[in-house]
Design a protein around this motif. Structure first.
Motif, PDB file in Angstrom:
ATOM      1  N   ALA A  23      56.487  42.562  28.874  1.00 44.48           N
ATOM      2  CA  ALA A  23      56.038  41.796  29.991  1.00 44.48           C
ATOM      3  C   ALA A  23      55.367  42.906  31.071  1.00 44.48           C
ATOM      4  O   ALA A  23      54.222  42.605  31.504  1.00 44.48           O
ATOM      5  CB  ALA A  23      56.945  41.246  30.554  1.00 44.48           C
ATOM      6  N   ILE A  24      55.998  43.986  31.315  1.00 43.07           N
ATOM      7  CA  ILE A  24      55.272  45.040  32.110  1.00 43.07           C
ATOM      8  C   ILE A  24      54.127  45.651  31.616  1.00 43.07           C
ATOM      9  O   ILE A  24      53.185  45.788  32.110  1.00 43.07           O
ATOM     10  CB  ILE A  24      56.251  46.366  32.540  1.00 43.07           C
ATOM     11  N   ALA A  25      53.931  45.855  30.279  1.00 38.93           N
ATOM     12  CA  ALA A  25      53.049  46.467  29.353  1.00 38.93           C
ATOM     13  C   ALA A  25      51.706  45.319  29.538  1.00 38.93           C
ATOM     14  O   ALA A  25      50.533  45.739  30.148  1.00 38.93           O
ATOM     15  CB  ALA A  25      53.252  46.785  28.115  1.00 38.93           C
ATOM     16  N   ILE A  26      52.371  44.058  29.360  1.00 34.79           N
ATOM     17  CA  ILE A  26      51.064  43.016  29.357  1.00 34.79           C
ATOM     18  C   ILE A  26      50.597  43.025  30.893  1.00 34.79           C
ATOM     19  O   ILE A  26      49.308  42.739  31.066  1.00 34.79           O
ATOM     20  CB  ILE A  26      51.761  41.758  29.057  1.00 34.79           C
ATOM     21  N   ALA A  27      51.452  42.974  32.032  1.00 38.27           N
ATOM     22  CA  ALA A  27      50.974  43.382  33.235  1.00 38.27           C
ATOM     23  C   ALA A  27      49.946  44.139  33.590  1.00 38.27           C
ATOM     24  O   ALA A  27      48.865  44.100  34.332  1.00 38.27           O
ATOM     25  CB  ALA A  27      52.249  43.195  34.294  1.00 38.27           C
ATOM     26  N   VAL A  28      50.493  45.422  33.180  1.00 34.22           N
ATOM     27  CA  VAL A  28      49.483  46.580  33.282  1.00 34.22           C
ATOM     28  C   VAL A  28      48.129  46.298  32.604  1.00 34.22           C
ATOM     29  O   VAL A  28      47.130  46.666  33.328  1.00 34.22           O
ATOM     30  CB  VAL A  28      50.166  47.649  32.771  1.00 34.22           C
ATOM     31  N   VAL A  29      47.960  46.020  31.486  1.00 31.80           N
ATOM     32  CA  VAL A  29      46.861  45.702  30.869  1.00 31.80           C
ATOM     33  C   VAL A  29      45.808  44.599  31.644  1.00 31.80           C
ATOM     34  O   VAL A  29      44.658  44.659  31.630  1.00 31.80           O
ATOM     35  CB  VAL A  29      47.160  45.071  29.219  1.00 31.80           C
ATOM     36  N   LEU A  30      46.422  43.495  31.918  1.00 36.68           N
ATOM     37  CA  LEU A  30      45.666  42.404  32.578  1.00 36.68           C
ATOM     38  C   LEU A  30      45.206  42.916  33.899  1.00 36.68           C
ATOM     39  O   LEU A  30      44.172  42.731  34.255  1.00 36.68           O
ATOM     40  CB  LEU A  30      46.707  41.300  32.707  1.00 36.68           C
ATOM     41  N   PHE A  31      46.016  43.591  34.634  1.00 39.14           N
ATOM     42  CA  PHE A  31      45.495  44.138  35.830  1.00 39.14           C
ATOM     43  C   PHE A  31      44.164  45.090  35.608  1.00 39.14           C
ATOM     44  O   PHE A  31      43.586  45.170  36.520  1.00 39.14           O
ATOM     45  CB  PHE A  31      46.871  44.894  36.915  1.00 39.14           C
ATOM     46  N   ALA A  32      44.547  46.013  34.654  1.00 41.84           N
ATOM     47  CA  ALA A  32      43.461  46.988  34.412  1.00 41.84           C
ATOM     48  C   ALA A  32      42.413  46.181  33.891  1.00 41.84           C
ATOM     49  O   ALA A  32      41.316  46.558  34.321  1.00 41.84           O
ATOM     50  CB  ALA A  32      43.882  47.907  33.264  1.00 41.84           C
ATOM     51  N   ALA A  33      42.372  45.299  33.039  1.00 39.32           N
ATOM     52  CA  ALA A  33      41.168  44.368  32.530  1.00 39.32           C
ATOM     53  C   ALA A  33      40.341  43.737  33.593  1.00 39.32           C
ATOM     54  O   ALA A  33      39.421  43.913  33.839  1.00 39.32           O
ATOM     55  CB  ALA A  33      41.868  43.297  31.552  1.00 39.32           C
ATOM     56  N   ALA A  34      41.348  43.183  34.435  1.00 36.89           N
ATOM     57  CA  ALA A  34      40.464  42.510  35.824  1.00 36.89           C
ATOM     58  C   ALA A  34      40.011  43.642  36.679  1.00 36.89           C
ATOM     59  O   ALA A  34      38.754  43.263  37.238  1.00 36.89           O
ATOM     60  CB  ALA A  34      41.929  41.818  36.445  1.00 36.89           C
ATOM     61  N   LEU A  35      40.547  44.843  36.841  1.00 35.54           N
ATOM     62  CA  LEU A  35      40.063  45.834  37.698  1.00 35.54           C
ATOM     63  C   LEU A  35      38.655  46.466  37.145  1.00 35.54           C
ATOM     64  O   LEU A  35      37.842  46.474  37.826  1.00 35.54           O
ATOM     65  CB  LEU A  35      40.896  46.950  37.959  1.00 35.54           C
ATOM     66  N   LEU A  36      38.739  46.535  35.853  1.00 33.93           N
ATOM     67  CA  LEU A  36      37.776  47.207  35.009  1.00 33.93           C
ATOM     68  C   LEU A  36      36.725  46.088  34.364  1.00 33.93           C
ATOM     69  O   LEU A  36      35.851  46.632  33.592  1.00 33.93           O
ATOM     70  CB  LEU A  36      37.974  48.138  33.902  1.00 33.93           C
ATOM     71  N   ALA A  37      36.733  44.889  34.705  1.00 33.05           N
ATOM     72  CA  ALA A  37      35.920  44.003  34.046  1.00 33.05           C
ATOM     73  C   ALA A  37      34.369  44.185  34.130  1.00 33.05           C
ATOM     74  O   ALA A  37      33.648  43.996  33.215  1.00 33.05           O
ATOM     75  CB  ALA A  37      36.291  42.506  34.853  1.00 33.05           C
ATOM     76  N   PRO A  38      34.054  44.734  35.327  1.00 38.21           N
ATOM     77  CA  PRO A  38      32.446  44.718  35.332  1.00 38.21           C
ATOM     78  C   PRO A  38      32.202  45.747  34.186  1.00 38.21           C
ATOM     79  O   PRO A  38      30.879  45.977  33.799  1.00 38.21           O
ATOM     80  CB  PRO A  38      32.082  45.322  36.615  1.00 38.21           C
ATOM     81  N   LEU A  39      32.961  46.772  33.894  1.00 38.11           N
ATOM     82  CA  LEU A  39      32.576  47.857  32.923  1.00 38.11           C
ATOM     83  C   LEU A  39      32.736  47.335  31.451  1.00 38.11           C
ATOM     84  O   LEU A  39      32.201  48.155  30.591  1.00 38.11           O
ATOM     85  CB  LEU A  39      33.405  49.083  33.162  1.00 38.11           C
ATOM     86  N   ILE A  40      33.660  46.365  31.113  1.00 36.01           N
ATOM     87  CA  ILE A  40      34.213  46.438  29.714  1.00 36.01           C
ATOM     88  C   ILE A  40      33.564  44.844  29.228  1.00 36.01           C
ATOM     89  O   ILE A  40      33.646  44.879  28.028  1.00 36.01           O
ATOM     90  CB  ILE A  40      35.636  46.234  29.659  1.00 36.01           C
TER      91      ILE A  40
END
Length: 289
Positions: A23-40
């Motif tokens: 769950a912690i790994a999923i949370a980190v991935v989701l927050f990173a994806a949201a933060l970097l959305a304009p780039l990815i």
């Protein structure tokens, strides 16, 4: 006589630890994806292409290149819209949780330090908030005041302030009878100094736990309001609005709904599990079990 440890609790703890780490790994991935959305994101989430409308995800016939999660009824890339929707949903949830923390924490601190009619009034407001289903209150406010992002953030901010107020009041009342606070008051420390120097540092742990738990609840509330058409308005994507707009296409193009719905489930599950993990680490009695 030789005794052996029961393997079942150990297995349960191991399984629970594995779930929490996942769950912690999923949370980190989701927050990173949201933060970097304009780039990815591969496409502009608002760009339309009617020639590519309702294309299925990768692996199905009529798949359009680079549209990994398919396209919606207007030919917009579902993955790009879902990542931008995740970004907006998380931003709204964090803003709402911060507002709730400030309102509830302040009122709980006042109720804990000031007794009498002040405490009674604040706790009566807390009881009213708990007694009334807040989704109905949110629907009423948004119907009367409109669905702008400012109003939506304020509505999300007052969604769970009563939980912060109850926690802070209980902690303050528990701390107020300890010797170090009695010594501070005897030395002439005022209420504001006592709260800032001695009480607030002891409230960090329970407030962080409540913040993570409130975050997942606000994500669900925002998704519900947007699904009903009273939250984030088109064409700006949020996870709830994507599910709401795509529900009419479920029989023919279920991927329009499944991608944002899967992100909502993953986000709420991971954040809720993270909150449980923080609670276990913060509570000495639970940690030693």
């Amino acid at each position: 006589m030789t005794t052996f440890a029961d393997p079942i609790p150990a297995k349960r703890r191991s399984r629970s630890d594995a779930i929490q780490k996942a769950a912690i790994a999923i949370a980190v991935v989701l927050f990173a994806a949201a933060l970097l959305a304009p780039l990815i994101v591969p496409y502009d989430p608002l760009a339309q292409s009617l020639l590519s409308r309702l294309r299925p995800p990768l692996g199905f016939e009529r798949y359009a290149p680079l549209h990994l999660a398919g396209t919606d009824e207007l030919g917009r890339d579902v993955l790009s819209r879902a990542l931008y929707g995740l970004r907006l949903t998380l931003a709204l949830a964090v803003a709402g949780a911060v507002i709730g923390l400030l309102i509830g924490g302040t009122l709980g601190l006042i109720a804990g330090l000031r007794r009498g009619w002040v405490e009674d009034t604040i706790m009566a407001l807390v009881d009213m908030q708990i007694a009334i289903p807040f989704t109905l209150v949110a629907l009423l406010i948004l119907s009367l005041m409109g669905s702008s992002l400012t109003v939506l953030v304020l509505v999300l901010g007052i969604a769970g302030w009563e939980q912060y107020a109850r926690i802070v009041r209980a902690e303050v009342r528990k701390l107020s009878v300890l010797p170090f606070l009695e010594a501070a008051r005897t030395a002439g420390a005022g209420p504001l100094y006592t709260a800032r120097r001695h009480i607030l540092p002891n409230l960090v742990s329970p407030l962080v736990v409540q913040f993570t738990l409130a975050l997942s609840n606000i994500v669900i509330l925002e998704s519900t309001l947007s699904f009903l058409g009273l939250g984030v308005q088109p064409p700006q994507p949020s996870l709830g609005s994507m599910v709401g707009l795509g529900r009419d296409y479920m029989p023919t193009a279920p991927w329009i709904v499944l991608t944002p719905a899967a992100l909502i489930v993953a986000l709420t599950f991971s954040v809720q599990t993270l909150g449980d993990w923080l609670r276990d680490r913060a509570d000495v009695r639970l940690r030693d079990r």
